[in-house]
Design an enzyme around this catalytic site. Sequence first.
Site, PDB file in Angstrom:
ATOM      1  N   TRP A 122     -46.997 -16.758 -33.088  1.00  0.00           N
ATOM      2  CA  TRP A 122     -47.797 -16.967 -31.873  1.00  0.00           C
ATOM      3  C   TRP A 122     -49.198 -16.551 -32.294  1.00  0.00           C
ATOM      4  CZ3 TRP A 122     -47.886 -18.992 -27.146  1.00  0.00           C
ATOM      5  CH2 TRP A 122     -48.780 -18.508 -26.203  1.00  0.00           C
ATOM      6  N   LYS A 137     -46.002 -17.721  -5.199  1.00  0.00           N
ATOM      7  CA  LYS A 137     -44.873 -17.281  -6.023  1.00  0.00           C
ATOM      8  C   LYS A 137     -43.560 -17.497  -5.274  1.00  0.00           C
ATOM      9  CE  LYS A 137     -45.983 -16.965  -9.018  1.00  0.00           C
ATOM     10  NZ  LYS A 137     -47.079 -17.133  -9.926  1.00  0.00           N
ATOM     11  N   CYS A 158     -45.076 -12.393 -31.994  1.00  0.00           N
ATOM     12  CA  CYS A 158     -44.466 -13.268 -32.994  1.00  0.00           C
ATOM     13  C   CYS A 158     -43.043 -12.765 -33.192  1.00  0.00           C
ATOM     14  CB  CYS A 158     -45.187 -13.148 -34.337  1.00  0.00           C
ATOM     15  SG  CYS A 158     -46.902 -13.635 -34.271  1.00  0.00           S
ATOM     16  N   HIS A 165     -57.077 -16.432  14.710  1.00  0.00           N
ATOM     17  CA  HIS A 165     -57.769 -17.701  14.956  1.00  0.00           C
ATOM     18  C   HIS A 165     -56.821 -18.893  14.852  1.00  0.00           C
ATOM     19  CE1 HIS A 165     -61.631 -15.717  15.151  1.00  0.00           C
ATOM     20  NE2 HIS A 165     -61.323 -15.078  14.025  1.00  0.00           N
ATOM     21  N   GLU A 224     -42.703 -21.248  -5.036  1.00  0.00           N
ATOM     22  CA  GLU A 224     -42.289 -21.801  -6.330  1.00  0.00           C
ATOM     23  C   GLU A 224     -40.835 -21.510  -6.669  1.00  0.00           C
ATOM     24  OE1 GLU A 224     -45.248 -20.058  -9.059  1.00  0.00           O
ATOM     25  OE2 GLU A 224     -45.062 -21.938 -10.151  1.00  0.00           O
ATOM     26  N   ASN A 237     -45.945  -8.835 -36.882  1.00  0.00           N
ATOM     27  CA  ASN A 237     -46.102  -9.100 -35.454  1.00  0.00           C
ATOM     28  C   ASN A 237     -47.047  -8.036 -34.921  1.00  0.00           C
ATOM     29  OD1 ASN A 237     -45.694  -9.538 -32.675  1.00  0.00           O
ATOM     30  ND2 ASN A 237     -43.924  -8.169 -32.661  1.00  0.00           N
ATOM     31  N   GLY A 238     -48.090  -8.450 -34.184  1.00  0.00           N
ATOM     32  CA  GLY A 238     -49.046  -7.485 -33.635  1.00  0.00           C
ATOM     33  C   GLY A 238     -50.447  -7.795 -34.115  1.00  0.00           C
ATOM     34  N   ARG A 276     -40.737 -15.982 -28.662  1.00  0.00           N
ATOM     35  CA  ARG A 276     -41.854 -15.083 -28.964  1.00  0.00           C
ATOM     36  C   ARG A 276     -43.065 -15.815 -29.537  1.00  0.00           C
ATOM     37  NH1 ARG A 276     -40.351  -9.865 -29.006  1.00  0.00           N
ATOM     38  NH2 ARG A 276     -42.160  -9.310 -30.257  1.00  0.00           N
ATOM     39  N   GLU A 306     -51.442 -15.677  -3.648  1.00  0.00           N
ATOM     40  CA  GLU A 306     -50.583 -15.685  -4.836  1.00  0.00           C
ATOM     41  C   GLU A 306     -49.140 -15.315  -4.460  1.00  0.00           C
ATOM     42  OE1 GLU A 306     -50.585 -16.828  -7.671  1.00  0.00           O
ATOM     43  OE2 GLU A 306     -49.157 -15.676  -8.848  1.00  0.00           O
ATOM     44  N   LYS A 366     -44.141 -26.085 -16.714  1.00  0.00           N
ATOM     45  CA  LYS A 366     -44.968 -24.928 -17.089  1.00  0.00           C
ATOM     46  C   LYS A 366     -46.425 -25.332 -17.269  1.00  0.00           C
ATOM     47  CE  LYS A 366     -45.741 -20.650 -18.215  1.00  0.00           C
ATOM     48  NZ  LYS A 366     -45.963 -19.759 -17.046  1.00  0.00           N
TER      49      LYS A 366
HETATM   50  O1  M6R Z   1     -51.664 -22.987 -17.627  1.00  0.00           O
HETATM   51  P1  M6R Z   1     -52.522 -22.833 -16.429  1.00  0.00           P
HETATM   52  O2  M6R Z   1     -52.834 -21.399 -16.111  1.00  0.00           O
HETATM   53  O3  M6R Z   1     -53.767 -23.655 -16.476  1.00  0.00           O
HETATM   54  O4  M6R Z   1     -51.652 -23.383 -15.227  1.00  0.00           O
HETATM   55  C1  M6R Z   1     -52.198 -23.517 -13.945  1.00  0.00           C
HETATM   56  C2  M6R Z   1     -51.120 -23.693 -12.919  1.00  0.00           C
HETATM   57  O5  M6R Z   1     -50.406 -24.875 -13.145  1.00  0.00           O
HETATM   58  C3  M6R Z   1     -50.145 -22.503 -12.914  1.00  0.00           C
HETATM   59  O6  M6R Z   1     -50.803 -21.304 -12.667  1.00  0.00           O
HETATM   60  C4  M6R Z   1     -49.051 -22.681 -11.839  1.00  0.00           C
HETATM   61  O7  M6R Z   1     -49.610 -22.601 -10.574  1.00  0.00           O
HETATM   62  C5  M6R Z   1     -47.966 -21.624 -12.070  1.00  0.00           C
HETATM   63  N1  M6R Z   1     -46.702 -22.230 -12.167  1.00  0.00           N
HETATM   64  C6  M6R Z   1     -47.942 -20.597 -11.007  1.00  0.00           C
HETATM   65  O8  M6R Z   1     -46.911 -19.692 -11.152  1.00  0.00           O
END
Ligand code: M6R
Length: 613
Positions: free
Chosen positions: A74, A489, A2, A508, A492, A100-101, A27, A485, A608
């Site tokens: 938060w 990353k 927070c 393969h 993205e 906060n905490g 935050r 992953e 996001k």
């Molecule tokens: O909020 P969520 O964890 O459900 O989101 C799922 C995906 O949209 C999310 O992980 C997305 O792949 C990220 N941008 C990856 O970095």
Amino acid sequence: MCGIIGYVGKKNSVPFIIDGLKKLEYRGYDSAGISILQEEKLVTVRAVGKVAELEKAALLANPKGQCGIGHTRWATHGKPCEENSHPHTDCTGEIVVVHNGIIENFLTLREKLSSLGHRFKSETDTEVIAHLIEENLKTACGATPKERLINAVRKTNGEISGAYAYGVLWAQVPGFLLGVKNQSPMVVGLGKDENFLSSDVPAFLKHTNKVLFLEDGEMAELTETGVKLLDKNGAEKPLKPVKINWDQKTAEKGGYEHFMLKEIYDQPQAIEDTLRTAQTDFGKLLNLNTRELRALQQVHIIACGTAYHAGLVGKYYIENFAGIPVTVDLASEYKYRCVPRTAGTLAIAVSQSGETADTIGAIRKAKELGFKTLAICNVLASTLTRVCDATFYTHCGPEISVASTKAFTSQLTSLYALALFLGKAKGNISEASFNSLYKELLTLSKFMADAVKIEYEVRHITKRVYKAPHFLFLGRNVNFPIALEGALKLKEVSYRSAEGFAAGEIKHGPISIIEKGTPTIVLMPADSLFEKMLSACQECRARGAFVIAVTTQEGARLAKDSVDKTIILPYAGELLQPVLNVVALQFFAYWTAKRLGCEIDQPRNLAKSVTVE
Ligand code: M6R
């Protein structure tokens, strides 16, 4: 996480506090509030939603006063609503607290205070602080109200446990603010005829760049004319302010250029916070008794993107510790596949935001099939948590960067804890093994603190490869999802083409895409599969790949003639190592994107939270 702010000075505190809260919104932003001392009376205004909502409410109420505190929340304890918004007060309404905490022993304290006649108005852990100060003031010594307040707050600190930082204002001591820090951040801004208290520098950077960073156990006393710092024994300490040369934007990111980088560095704390509040008794959480837990036949993990990769690692954890078969589905696929209605199924949805439409749709289907449902989620009271029977929260704080980093490692940590619990409940691991494995898990944040030190090494390596058009990531067993992953990353944030493969699969087919210089990042700690991974390196290198090994000290020694570069991480054990390995790949993606001049925190075409199907 927070945001706290406090102001004491010659001017009306309201505009300072509202503006400061806006700077702290990163935050948390589910509700906000202020308390202003106006003619010796406290005026509190609170609103659900972003600080802009509070600003509208404050305009209407129009409080004015030269001393006040504010908070942007938060949520951790209690849903986001006006009653749970800060500031919180004691029974008299004269003491206000912003916090906060997490106060870990708040339930015990709340019961004790209730039995003494205190009446609580919210579901928060914070409110116990206000009532405890009120209670301790009854017996606090001191010649003046100010001295009594300081002593009451010190006593309170001895009674609460957890990670916290809080600010206090008492109507009986006008023009005086107290700030306390223990494991959560608290800074003081030293101005001219005005002083500030805050969770972070950006809140007051416009007004002063002279900053005191409080240490754990310290307390700051603020008045218009000065600041006094007390150590944990109450002894006065000399002030050693530092001059901050950050601009506003940099300051919001804790001095980092991007939220993604800041969030990578947040990971040791995120893991610690997730485990600190981990409810090891998942049975209670799911409302399942021992017999029902033993009757669990299978687990379905459902998620999207990065959370799906966490789920894939979770499968190894649960099958390893609990011996329960696990399937992992992309949520968008689960919704449309034929899922047999099998008794004894636990469906787990993993999601940072709790608002991903595909995940919510899939878990609704699991419910309709009669399965018990559990969310592993980061956002309190999000839609997913309301749909599921129970929620296990990852406490990594708001994740701002679109590319998920700290949420992923917190999800892995939670899935590991859940697997241990299921293993114990199913009788697959003994109580003694559970205890020793859980103890090991509690050391993970320390390993993570060492793992984030590899940034420089990784940054240097990206200089050699960032222009490559295509990247490969290889892993095996529990590191295979980490290879996926790593590729996600990189795609993205750098818009480069990247693929993750199970190392045993490349021969393969995928090996055909390797050409001279193809960067191939291989996850190969010195563990039971090290030799197999070494063979994969040799196969790729023989075809021209530029092999970068993500390994351990021993692995680097053994692999030195088979790879081009090594990134060395501490070794946390075979099943926990993926949590550290991914850090190398997060830095790799970050630095490749940075060198390519990409928009890191908000990559093109992405959002996001994906709240549409
Ligand atoms: O909020 P969520 O964890 O459900 O989101 C799922 C995906 O949209 C999310 O992980 C997305 O792949 C990220 N941008 C990856 O970095």
